[in-house]
Design a protein around this motif. Structure first.
Motif, short mmCIF file in Angstrom:
data_model
loop_
_atom_site.label_atom_id
_atom_site.label_comp_id
_atom_site.label_asym_id
_atom_site.label_seq_id
_atom_site.Cartn_x
_atom_site.Cartn_y
_atom_site.Cartn_z
N ILE A 1 35.07 29.41 38.82
CA ILE A 1 36.25 29.21 37.97
C ILE A 1 37.39 30.09 38.45
CG2 ILE A 1 37.17 29.51 35.64
CD1 ILE A 1 34.34 28.82 34.59
N VAL A 2 37.09 31.35 38.76
CA VAL A 2 38.11 32.27 39.26
C VAL A 2 38.69 31.78 40.59
CG1 VAL A 2 38.52 34.62 40.11
CG2 VAL A 2 37.09 34.26 38.08
N ILE A 3 37.80 31.39 41.51
CA ILE A 3 38.24 30.89 42.82
C ILE A 3 39.09 29.63 42.65
CG2 ILE A 3 37.46 29.90 45.01
CD1 ILE A 3 34.99 31.75 44.77
N GLY A 4 38.65 28.75 41.77
CA GLY A 4 39.36 27.49 41.57
C GLY A 4 40.76 27.70 41.03
N LEU A 5 40.92 28.59 40.06
CA LEU A 5 42.24 28.84 39.49
C LEU A 5 43.16 29.50 40.52
CD1 LEU A 5 41.38 30.00 35.86
CD2 LEU A 5 42.49 27.87 36.56
N ALA A 6 42.60 30.40 41.33
CA ALA A 6 43.41 31.01 42.39
C ALA A 6 43.84 29.97 43.41
CB ALA A 6 42.60 32.12 43.08
N HIS A 7 42.94 29.07 43.76
CA HIS A 7 43.24 28.00 44.71
C HIS A 7 44.33 27.08 44.16
CE1 HIS A 7 41.88 24.00 46.63
NE2 HIS A 7 42.69 24.61 47.46
N ALA A 8 44.20 26.72 42.88
CA ALA A 8 45.19 25.85 42.25
C ALA A 8 46.57 26.50 42.23
CB ALA A 8 44.75 25.49 40.84
#
Length: 421
Positions: free
Chosen positions: A119-126
């Protein structure tokens, strides 16, 4: 090897090279090509859009052929494939741990930790690069479904899969059926709604402004769309991955050839036929109301439902190919198959690399190349980007190294004392 972590005592680390099966890795490698091709539409930020708000409607006959193919073969068909493989991989990890003697609660804790970091990685990527991130989305799904189903038996999985099918039919197909019975099918949807690609802010010249839009979209996808997917029965592909992993269908495709053949034929046929009306309407062969073609219209709902069947069909087809490949002995093309499978082993790194190679080159806040490409040239660019990741993954494979994102995630999951085998 016993590993003491904050999550408990683990009897082993992550997956070792000798434990990997060809079919799941090959499917992930092919899936990443399909994802990068499917995502091309929102990078064409200067193109003229149709009622769907997604695919462009301008360009040459070759561009229209590419748009037709993407709508029928890829759009709303690849994320179900991703969901199945994600669920399959989760259950594989859980079963490896419990088979080594790890308590089921401790094995589930390590997967919960993985979900939270995704979730953390995904939000940073977005926020930084691509608003349409799916890592955080599936991080939420894996967190909830892992808590609810990892330790449940096949009977419970089967029941909830059928409940999901019923929910999906009610939520997605229900409004379409009701409109059809009332004779108002053509008015279902809203062709005047804001085009979907706008949520990606690829047409915004200021990076900070674009990042704000991307973060807003990423938060919606992660914390609103994911829960709605659970409520609407969209979790069934995830649970089917759990179920299939318990039966080792992708590790042992030879034992399940009949099931795989039927799934491949029926799933792909249903998926392509379900998308055919939308594809024909997009290129003007089929005349339907604009509302019907919109993102909330009947044709999109039909594509959405049948996309699940197509996703399963694609997995089954790859599994059959992997079985044929591994049982026929050495042949030409071994390097190509190994290279694509090496992408699958490093799917997180390659997925993030796609955005790193796409966004700064194509977006208006970057070099702005997306304004000068059509559907065909954009697809060629996407294929070239995928080939770059294939070359990189194959180089890492030959060097015996993991992908950088996989190495970081593994350390976050297991800690510095994790088994590095």
């Amino acid at each position: 090897m016993t590993i003491a972590t904050e999550q408990g005592t683990l009897r082993r680390g992550g997956v070792r090279p000798g434990e990997r099966a060809l079919a799941p890795d090959l499917a992930r490698g092919i899936m990443l090509l399909c994802i990068v091709l499917s995502n091309t539409a929102f990078h064409l930020w200067a193109a003229r859009r149709g009622p769907s708000g997604w695919q462009p409607v301008d360009g040459s006959w070759l561009d229209h052929a590419v748009q037709f193919t993407v709508i029928m073969v890829l759009d709303l068909r690849i994320y179900p494939l991703f969901a199945f493989l994600f669920g399959y991989g989760m259950m594989q990890l859980y079963l490896r741990q419990t088979a080594a003697g790890t308590d089921g609660r401790d094995a589930a804790k390590i997967l919960r930790r993985r979900s939270l970091w995704l979730i953390v990685i995904g939000l940073a990527h977005a926020t930084l690069l691509m608003a349409g991130d799916i890592i955080g989305f599936y991080g939420v799904l894996s967190l909830v479904l892992g808590l609810a189903f990892l330790r449940r038996g096949e009977r419970a999985l089967t029941w909830w899969i059928w409940i999901g099918v019923a929910l999906m039919a009610l939520v997605t197909a229900g409004p379409v059926i009701a409109a059809l019975l009332q004779g108002d099918l053509g008015t279902l949807g809203d062709a005047d709604a804001e085009a979907g690609f706008k949520a990606y802010a690829s047409d915004e010249e200021n990076w900070l402004t674009a990042a704000g839009t991307r973060l807003e979209t990423g938060l919606f996808v992660t914390f609103a769309a994911a829960p709605l997917t659970l409520v609407g029965g969209g979790y069934i592909l995830f649970l089917l991955g759990f179920w299939a992993a318990r039966r080792r269908i992708l590790e042992e495709p030879g034992r399940h050839r009949t099931l795989l053949r039927r799934t491949a034929v029926i799933g792909i046929a249903a998926g392509w036929l379900g998308a055919l009306p939308a594809a024909l309407a997009h290129i003007g062969v089929l005349r339907v109301p604009d509302d019907m073609q919109s993102e909330s219209g009947a044709l999109t709902a039909l594509r959405d439902i049948t996309g699940n069947a197509a996703g399963l069909g694609y997995v089954a087809a790859v599994a059959l190919f992997a079985h044929w490949w591994t049982t026929r002995g050495p042949r030409r093309g071994t390097t190509a198959v190994t290279a694509v499978a090496s992408v699958g082993k490093r799917s997180l790194s390659c997925y993030l690399a796609h955005s790193l190679l796409f966004a700064p080159v194509l977006a208006a806040w970057g070099l702005g190349l997306g304004a000068h490409l059509g559907s065909t040239t954009m697809a060629l660019f996407a294929f070239a980007v995928w080939l770059v990741t294939v070359a990189g993954a194959y180089a890492l494979e030959r060097a015996g190294r993991r992908g950088p994102a996989e190495a970081v995630l593994r350390r976050l999951m297991y800690g510095p004392r994790a088994d590095r085998g």
